[in-house]
Design a protein around this motif. Structure first.
Motif, PDB file in Angstrom:
ATOM      1  N   PRO A 129     -11.242 -27.638  15.442  1.00 11.48           N
ATOM      2  CA  PRO A 129     -11.518 -29.048  15.115  1.00 11.48           C
ATOM      3  C   PRO A 129     -12.186 -29.157  13.745  1.00 11.48           C
ATOM      4  CG  PRO A 129     -13.042 -28.218  16.781  1.00 11.48           C
ATOM      5  CD  PRO A 129     -11.993 -27.173  16.608  1.00 11.48           C
ATOM      6  N   GLU A 130     -12.099 -30.345  13.153  1.00  5.27           N
ATOM      7  CA  GLU A 130     -12.607 -30.531  11.789  1.00  5.27           C
ATOM      8  C   GLU A 130     -14.081 -30.173  11.667  1.00  5.27           C
ATOM      9  OE1 GLU A 130     -11.721 -34.334  10.176  1.00  5.27           O
ATOM     10  OE2 GLU A 130      -9.557 -33.973  10.087  1.00  5.27           O
ATOM     11  N   GLU A 131     -14.849 -30.515  12.659  1.00  4.87           N
ATOM     12  CA  GLU A 131     -16.286 -30.224  12.605  1.00  4.87           C
ATOM     13  C   GLU A 131     -16.526 -28.729  12.439  1.00  4.87           C
ATOM     14  OE1 GLU A 131     -20.380 -31.181  15.107  1.00  4.87           O
ATOM     15  OE2 GLU A 131     -18.425 -31.377  16.091  1.00  4.87           O
ATOM     16  N   MET A 132     -15.731 -27.930  13.112  1.00  5.98           N
ATOM     17  CA  MET A 132     -15.847 -26.484  13.013  1.00  5.98           C
ATOM     18  C   MET A 132     -15.353 -25.992  11.650  1.00  5.98           C
ATOM     19  SD  MET A 132     -16.375 -23.473  14.767  1.00  5.98           S
ATOM     20  CE  MET A 132     -15.884 -23.437  16.490  1.00  5.98           C
ATOM     21  N   LYS A 133     -14.183 -26.471  11.215  1.00  7.06           N
ATOM     22  CA  LYS A 133     -13.564 -25.974   9.989  1.00  7.06           C
ATOM     23  C   LYS A 133     -14.379 -26.280   8.746  1.00  7.06           C
ATOM     24  CE  LYS A 133      -9.350 -27.716  10.426  1.00  7.06           C
ATOM     25  NZ  LYS A 133      -7.926 -27.992  10.112  1.00  7.06           N
ATOM     26  N   TYR A 134     -14.966 -27.464   8.695  1.00  7.32           N
ATOM     27  CA  TYR A 134     -15.617 -27.901   7.466  1.00  7.32           C
ATOM     28  C   TYR A 134     -17.111 -27.607   7.418  1.00  7.32           C
ATOM     29  CZ  TYR A 134     -11.240 -30.494   6.986  1.00  7.32           C
ATOM     30  OH  TYR A 134      -9.920 -30.833   6.895  1.00  7.32           O
ATOM     31  N   LYS A 135     -17.759 -27.602   8.568  1.00  4.21           N
ATOM     32  CA  LYS A 135     -19.212 -27.503   8.572  1.00  4.21           C
ATOM     33  C   LYS A 135     -19.741 -26.133   8.988  1.00  4.21           C
ATOM     34  CE  LYS A 135     -19.982 -32.440   9.424  1.00  4.21           C
ATOM     35  NZ  LYS A 135     -20.631 -33.446  10.302  1.00  4.21           N
ATOM     36  N   THR A 136     -18.867 -25.252   9.478  1.00  2.00           N
ATOM     37  CA  THR A 136     -19.324 -23.940   9.926  1.00  2.00           C
ATOM     38  C   THR A 136     -18.432 -22.850   9.341  1.00  2.00           C
ATOM     39  OG1 THR A 136     -17.951 -23.557  11.909  1.00  2.00           O
ATOM     40  CG2 THR A 136     -19.803 -25.088  12.138  1.00  2.00           C
ATOM     41  N   ILE A 137     -18.829 -21.617   9.598  1.00  4.42           N
ATOM     42  CA  ILE A 137     -17.981 -20.482   9.191  1.00  4.42           C
ATOM     43  C   ILE A 137     -17.323 -19.872  10.432  1.00  4.42           C
ATOM     44  CG2 ILE A 137     -18.973 -19.904   6.955  1.00  4.42           C
ATOM     45  CD1 ILE A 137     -20.178 -18.141  10.035  1.00  4.42           C
ATOM     46  N   GLY A 138     -17.232 -20.666  11.488  1.00  4.65           N
ATOM     47  CA  GLY A 138     -16.513 -20.234  12.675  1.00  4.65           C
ATOM     48  C   GLY A 138     -17.326 -19.321  13.571  1.00  4.65           C
ATOM     49  N   ARG A 139     -16.610 -18.506  14.315  1.00  2.00           N
ATOM     50  CA  ARG A 139     -17.230 -17.594  15.283  1.00  2.00           C
ATOM     51  C   ARG A 139     -16.961 -16.149  14.868  1.00  2.00           C
ATOM     52  NH1 ARG A 139     -14.212 -21.334  18.338  1.00  2.00           N
ATOM     53  NH2 ARG A 139     -15.476 -22.810  19.557  1.00  2.00           N
TER      54      ARG A 139
END
Length: 551
Positions: free
Chosen positions: A355-365
């Motif tokens: 989701p966009e929140e994950m893609k743009y605001k984090t570096i994932g898992r």
């Protein structure tokens, strides 16, 4: 295992093999399997030079045998200081196939760094270009060889040897294929053994050596390539130095080769060149550091090139700010994959389906199911979800200690084998992704109040006039440190410190975090791998303050 390295405990070795993370295959043999499966497929391109998988295997096989004939033996270390040229790839795989350990250095390293690294590794050989970017590596090699007694052989890529050994002569020398196969079988390394020595990415002092084994580095490349979506149709542009972990195996050239894809080499970070190569070679996967992503997005001529082949830009090396990440798909038509990692091991990555929140605001898992992480406070106690702490990690591709560094290892690793990364992160409770908050050492200590430079940079970058920003500590006789903001503006824009701080106050941040000095620049100094050099910025502001004090 090579003396001076820290092995994984037996129980962890058994677990990683049992669960399929470690395949017990040397890196060179893993490449050869793909070469046998795709012999006629194009593997490597550099300018007008184009090599199939068969040719790449054949050249590296012959070079490996010649290295042995000259006198190199398994576990010998050899410093490799080459730009992004085919000979780097030839030599790298040749050394892997016979268990000789390449020690990968950057072309920007000079006498001080190379002698330290060569002495630390007790290097037996040194591979260089004759000249590169108006610098004579032949002269450097002479100085290094005169200083480091362990170096017996200097190998040269180019036309001038000065009594050293030309790589081109070794490549064209004849050897019987049956003899080559017998020799390579005899010297095939143990997958538990060290494959390559990488350099730590510290911004101060001399680098530490990072020993990566065949087992763990093969897994690194494969798990990266899986998450990046590489396949036999992938075309990967290697822009950053091949000696850099990201370009070598995250997923890098190794991950691309292991999936039958094609690697395009370039030594140019020029945006126009990158666009031209993308159009010509139909690049699908473009790995860039954040500064280069910004340059590409703001390149005025970008629409003059056909970049429709791009599937994804992989941003790594440092954090890509959310405001920049959001621009990639609408402006360039491809996905953005955020990648965070270290030459020491653990990596995290977003997925194009996140989701966009994950893609743009984090570096994932973290990439592997076997990655173990802790987010801890200054006492090593885990913090609640959503709070900031230092990232500790261990797993099937995270080292258990630096090479020949027992004193440093005692500080950098916990008693139960977790690597203390020095990165400040928090776990987003809503999406489960990690977000980078900066480095422990990138905190500005203003009279006891800790300010995250990266957090402040993110807020500054939201200002419509600001093209790029870097926040550093400047010395203060009373508070110890204060905030200095370096900014690059968009064309024809003007900003004052007052205007910037009013904007930041509108973001509802504490006043003690506000910059107390503003410096406008046309471009930032960059490190050898394209990161903003905060060391140079700190030096710049220190000199300016000293000059004012003298006057």
């Amino acid at each position: 295992m090579l003396e001076g390295c820290v092995p994984w405990p037996e129980e962890f070795k058994e677990r990683y093999i049992r669960n399929g993370y470690w395949e017990q295959i040397p890196l060179g043999k893993a490449f050869d399997r793909l070469a046998e499966f795709f012999p006629d497929r194009e593997a490597l391109v550099f300018g007008d030079q184009r090599f199939t998988y068969y040719q790449l295997k054949n050249i590296s096989d012959r070079l490996a045998v010649k290295f042995l004939e000259i006198g190199l033996r398994p576990l010998d270390r050899i410093v490799v200081q080459l730009p992004n040229v085919p000979e780097f790839v030839f030599a790298y795989f040749a050394l892997l196939k016979i268990g000789v350990i390449p020690v990968l250095c950057l072309t920007a390293h000079r006498f001080n760094e190379i002698t330290y690294i060569a002495e630390k590794a007790q290097a037996k050989g040194y591979i260089i270009s004759d000249y590169y970017r108006n610098f004579s590596y032949l002269e450097l090699a002479k100085e290094v060889r005169d200083t480091v007694s362990s170096i017996k052989y200097v190998f040269v890529v180019g036309e001038e040897s000065r009594g050293n050994i030309l790589i081109s002569d070794l490549i064209i020398a004849d050897s019987k294929q049956s003899l080559i196969e017998q020799v390579l079988d005899k010297y095939s390394p143990d997958p538990f053994e060290v494959a390559v020595l990488l350099l730590s990415g510290g911004t101060t002092g001399l680098p530490k050596l990072i020993a990566r084994t065949h087992n763990d580095y093969l897994y690194t490349a494969k798990i990266n390539a899986l998450h990046a979506g590489l396949n036999k149709h992938s075309v990967y542009l290697a822009v950053a130095p091949l000696a850099h972990n990201m370009t070598l195996a995250c997923p890098g050239i190794t991950g691309t080769f292991l999936h039958g894809g094609k690697v395009i080499l370039t030594s140019s970070t020029d945006t126009a060149t990158i666009c031209a190569l993308t159009e010509k070679e139909k690049i699908t996967n473009l790995p860039l550091v954040p500064a280069m992503v910004i340059s590409l997005l703001n390149y005025e001529m970008v629409n003059d090139f056909n970049l429709s082949s791009l599937v994804a830009i992989i941003s790594g090396g440092s954090k890509l700010n959310p405001e920049v990440a959001k621009r990639v798909k609408p402006e360039l038509g491809c996905e953005i994959i955020q990648q965070f990692g270290m030459a020491e091991g653990m990596l995290a990555m977003t997925d194009i389906h996140d989701p966009e929140e994950m893609k743009y605001k984090t570096i994932g898992r973290p990439l592997s199911p076997a990655d173990e992480i802790k987010i801890v406070d200054d006492k090593g106690i885990e913090v609640p979800v959503g709070e900031i702490g230092e990232l500790w990690c261990r797993g099937p591709y995270t080292i258990r200690g630096y090479y020949q560094a027992p004193e440093h290892n005692a500080q950098a690793f916990s008693a139960d084998g977790f690597y203390k990364t020095g990165d400040l992160v928090k776990l987003d409770p809503s999406c489960g992704g990690l977000s980078i908050q900066g480095r422990k050492k990138d905190l500005i200590n203003r009279g006891g109040e800790k300010i995250s430079a990266e957090g402040l940079e993110n807020l500054i970058l939201a200002h419509p006039k600001v093209h790029n920003a870097a926040v550093v500590a400047m010395p203060d006789p009373v508070l110890g440190e204060k905030v200095c903001a370096y900014i690059i503006l968009y064309p024809k824009q003007v900003i004052t410190l007052e205007e910037l701080n009013n904007f930041l106050l509108g973001k509802k941040i504490a006043k003690f975090k506000l910059p107390e000095r503003l410096e406008i620049m046309d471009q930032f100094p960059l490190t050898n791998v394209g990161k903003i050099s905060k060391k140079d910025l700190r030096f710049d502001i220190q000199k300016k303050l000293e000059s004012v004090a003298k006057n």
